[in-house]
Design a protein around this motif. Structure first.
Motif, mmCIF file in Angstrom:
data_model
loop_
_atom_site.group_PDB
_atom_site.id
_atom_site.type_symbol
_atom_site.label_atom_id
_atom_site.label_comp_id
_atom_site.label_asym_id
_atom_site.label_seq_id
_atom_site.Cartn_x
_atom_site.Cartn_y
_atom_site.Cartn_z
ATOM 1 N N GLN A 72 0.938 -1.230 0.032
ATOM 2 C CA GLN A 72 -0.108 0.247 -0.153
ATOM 3 C C GLN A 72 0.981 1.356 0.165
ATOM 4 O OE1 GLN A 72 -3.843 -0.783 2.512
ATOM 5 N NE2 GLN A 72 -2.162 -1.054 3.825
ATOM 6 N N MET A 138 -6.215 11.210 4.996
ATOM 7 C CA MET A 138 -6.687 9.908 5.751
ATOM 8 C C MET A 138 -7.854 9.385 5.572
ATOM 9 S SD MET A 138 -3.455 9.785 6.338
ATOM 10 C CE MET A 138 -3.100 8.235 7.107
ATOM 11 N N GLU A 139 -9.018 10.324 5.525
ATOM 12 C CA GLU A 139 -10.106 9.631 5.462
ATOM 13 C C GLU A 139 -10.359 9.236 3.884
ATOM 14 O OE1 GLU A 139 -14.939 11.371 5.560
ATOM 15 O OE2 GLU A 139 -13.298 12.478 6.230
ATOM 16 N N SER A 142 -8.366 6.147 3.256
ATOM 17 C CA SER A 142 -8.932 4.803 3.748
ATOM 18 C C SER A 142 -10.021 4.205 3.050
ATOM 19 C CB SER A 142 -9.702 4.950 5.156
ATOM 20 O OG SER A 142 -10.672 5.976 5.241
ATOM 21 N N ARG A 143 -10.585 4.670 1.995
ATOM 22 C CA ARG A 143 -11.421 4.248 1.261
ATOM 23 C C ARG A 143 -10.762 3.111 0.283
ATOM 24 N NH1 ARG A 143 -13.532 9.511 0.759
ATOM 25 N NH2 ARG A 143 -12.499 10.055 -1.110
ATOM 26 N N ASP A 146 -5.924 -0.011 3.624
ATOM 27 C CA ASP A 146 -6.212 -0.441 5.104
ATOM 28 C C ASP A 146 -4.935 0.314 5.992
ATOM 29 O OD1 ASP A 146 -6.464 -1.666 7.520
ATOM 30 O OD2 ASP A 146 -6.360 -3.749 6.706
ATOM 31 N N LEU A 147 -5.430 1.228 6.704
ATOM 32 C CA LEU A 147 -4.548 2.009 7.430
ATOM 33 C C LEU A 147 -4.078 1.476 8.792
ATOM 34 C CD1 LEU A 147 -5.900 5.609 6.718
ATOM 35 C CD2 LEU A 147 -4.131 4.494 5.527
ATOM 36 N N GLU A 148 -4.551 0.224 8.868
ATOM 37 C CA GLU A 148 -4.089 -0.411 10.268
ATOM 38 C C GLU A 148 -3.074 -1.485 9.737
ATOM 39 O OE1 GLU A 148 -5.419 -0.277 13.090
ATOM 40 O OE2 GLU A 148 -6.388 1.494 12.381
ATOM 41 N N ARG A 178 0.199 8.556 12.193
ATOM 42 C CA ARG A 178 -0.655 7.935 11.681
ATOM 43 C C ARG A 178 -0.523 6.487 10.873
ATOM 44 N NH1 ARG A 178 -5.685 11.095 10.779
ATOM 45 N NH2 ARG A 178 -5.475 13.067 11.865
#
Length: 269
Positions: A72, A138-139, A142-143, A146-148, A178
């Motif tokens: 990513q 970031m919003e 996130s679409r 996977d920011l995790e 983040r």
């Protein structure tokens, strides 16, 4: 010749993305951009080589991250699409890679939407946002991402336009905060270093040549100033160095320094 600017774009004023495109040998530029680019070349003849070295650094850094399992990428201030963009390099090695580009320039957006196409197995998206609006960035990211999970954060040649040191450092610090562990910061920046091969005074004259023509303000920083952006990461070898000397291919190759310095840092648990 370029395809034509979006409505409302003033092609009589030089634009940093189009000047960069000119130095890279692209066609998305206009007479004002070429005149400003040539003015810079007169005082800093190596700047076109610097643009190409920065693009080559992008390729080496992305391949390194893919080799370490990153799938990513979040590319902020992406600039005009050209050869070997982040998604081109990543998806060539890992077709499932997912890439999000962010820029707030209408010219860049028009060309990106037309030219940036990813692989069917992966994803390639573009967000219109100011990189300083981190919440929106970031919003939107996130679409697609996977920011995790680990993300390669790309900041190539964009912090030059954040003139205040404190603001620039705070921006990068919040972005790095983040990132999930295992993520990377990939950064390049105009450098005003004076070394055996680089003339810092020439860089300052080059910046003035663009700004005097109404171009986007640019701030060159010292190697130490660039290194401070990596606070919160573990800076990989060889640290912050000329783009041309960051893990060259083949190893041991030693090209002349260019006035763009770069580095890669990893976010550890």
């Amino acid at each position: 010749m370029p395809y034509g600017p979006p409505p409302g774009i003033d092609t009589g004023v030089p634009h940093s993305a189009r000047i960069w495109d000119y130095w890279l040998g692209g066609r998305e530029n206009y007479p004002a951009d070429r005149e400003a680019g040539d003015a810079v070349l007169r005082v800093l003849p190596g700047i076109a080589a610097s643009a190409k070295a920065d693009r080559a650094f992008l390729g080496r850094a992305v391949r390194l991250l893919v080799g370490r399992g990153v799938r990513q990428f979040l590319d902020l201030g992406a600039g005009l699409p050209t050869v070997d963009n982040t998604h081109d390099v990543a998806q060539r090695v890992a077709p499932t890679a997912r890439i999000v580009y962010v820029d707030n320039d209408p010219l860049v957006l028009t060309h990106a939407r037309r030219l940036l196409r990813g692989t069917p197995e992966g994803a390639c998206d573009y967000i219109e946002a100011d990189i300083r609006d981190i919440g929106t960035v970031m919003e939107g990211a996130s679409r697609t991402l996977d920011l995790e999970r680990p993300v390669g954060l790309m900041l190539l040649g964009v912090l030059n336009h954040v003139l205040d040191d404190g603001e620039a450092e705070a921006l990068v610090a919040e972005l790095v905060a983040r990132l999930a562990p295992g993520g990377f910061l990939v950064l390049s920046h105009t450098c005003d270093a004076t070394t055996a091969e680089l003339d810092g005074a020439a860089m300052r004259r080059a910046v003035a040549a663009v700004m005097e023509r109404g171009g986007t303000p640019i701030r060159a920083r010292s190697p130490g100033g660039i290194e401070r952006f990596f606070t919160g990461t573990r800076l990989l070898e060889p640290g912050v160095v000329s783009c041309s000397r960051w893990r060259p291919e083949p190893p041991g190759r030693r090209d002349p320094e260019v006035p763009h310095f770069a580095g890669v840092g990893v976010v550890e648990p």
